[in-house]
Design a protein around this motif. Structure first.
Motif, short mmCIF file in Angstrom:
data_model
loop_
_atom_site.label_atom_id
_atom_site.label_comp_id
_atom_site.label_asym_id
_atom_site.label_seq_id
_atom_site.Cartn_x
_atom_site.Cartn_y
_atom_site.Cartn_z
N ASP A 191 0.66 -1.23 0.14
CA ASP A 191 0.00 0.03 0.08
C ASP A 191 0.89 1.06 -0.11
N GLY A 192 2.19 1.18 0.41
CA GLY A 192 3.05 2.35 0.50
C GLY A 192 3.94 2.53 -0.70
N MET A 193 3.84 1.85 -1.73
CA MET A 193 4.64 1.56 -2.71
C MET A 193 5.01 2.93 -3.71
N ILE A 194 3.62 3.33 -3.99
CA ILE A 194 3.76 4.83 -4.81
C ILE A 194 4.05 5.83 -4.00
N PRO A 195 3.47 6.02 -2.67
CA PRO A 195 3.93 7.18 -1.87
C PRO A 195 5.50 7.09 -1.70
#
Length: 257
Positions: A70-74
């Motif tokens: 869930d934190g990949m793109i951020p």
């Protein structure tokens, strides 16, 4: 002064070249057979092999940075790493915030349920049923748009889709045909479960398979990555890597003979 300026310019150019060859790659580690973590902390899987092969082709010094999905793109936007090799499907929505390489694999989706539970997976057949899917994925978006009368149970990791199904927390699962086979149907816990209907390509949601994500505008890195992908597809190393994990073709359509 001229010598000093020349020396500084040379140092700056050398530093730029050095920095260009330091590449940090975001990977997951919770998505077998694409990425997983061994008891000793080492990473393995198809995504990991692809990341290492690309680094070798680019002659770059790479560091793998493990990151929750869930934190990949951020994390990419925050400069925690330079690109993502984590089975990220290319979609128009994601293209608004990242740039993608050419696709490096393509796998259809499928429904899985207890044997004999369903004959098909039309919205009418699944009305009132609970469908389990990976959170924040194109498959989840597809279900929300196509199955308004079904309950959607979203989970944080793809393997958890099938753990929840086996535990009876949903009626049917929807996920990657690769992961459903390798992590569930071929395992003891998958006994008594089977694919429902035919595999499914999400033509309205999936835009060209799975790619490597980079920050918007990093065209130099994108060009190098695409050249590296083309090289491993051409020299046979891609097929050799894929053959370690899959007994069917996952080559992206544009690269198939």
């Amino acid at each position: 002064m001229r010598l000093s300026l020349a020396a500084l310019s040379l140092f700056a150019l050398s530093g730029a070249a050095f920095a260009q060859d330091q590449v940090r790659i975001g990977v997951e580690g919770n998505y077998p057979p694409f990425s997983q973590v061994a008891p000793d902390g080492s990473l393995s899987g198809f995504d990991i092999d692809i990341a290492n092969a690309i680094c070798e082709q680019m002659q770059a010094e790479c560091t793998l940075v493990q990151q929750e999905w869930d934190g990949m793109i951020p994390a990419l936007a925050a400069n925690k790493f330079d690109m993502i090799v984590a089975s990220m499907t290319i979609t128009d929505e994601r293209r608004k915030v990242v740039d993608f390489s050419d696709p490096y694999y393509d796998v259809p989706s499928r429904f899985v349920a207890a044997e004999g539970a369903f004959e098909g997976y039309s919205p009418e057949e699944l009305a009132g049923k609970t469908i389990i899917v990976l959170r924040n994925s194109p498959r989840a978006q597809y279900l929300q748009a196509t199955y308004p009368d079904s309950r959607i149970l979203a989970v944080d990791r793809e393997p958890a889709v099938y753990l929840e199904l086996a535990a009876g927390r949903g009626d049917i699962a929807f996920g990657s045909s690769v992961v459903s086979a390798e992590a569930f149907l071929k395992q003891p816990e998958g006994e008594g479960f089977a694919q429902v209907g035919e595999t499914l390509t999400l033509t309205d949601s999936v835009d060209g398979g799975v790619g490597i994500a980079m920050r918007k505008g990093d065209e130099a890195l994108r060009t190098r990555v695409n050249q590296a992908l083309a090289a491993i597809l051409e020299d046979g190393s891609y097929a050799e890597m894929a053959g370690r994990y899959f007994d069917f073709d996952i080559t992206p359509p544009h690269a198939r003979q």
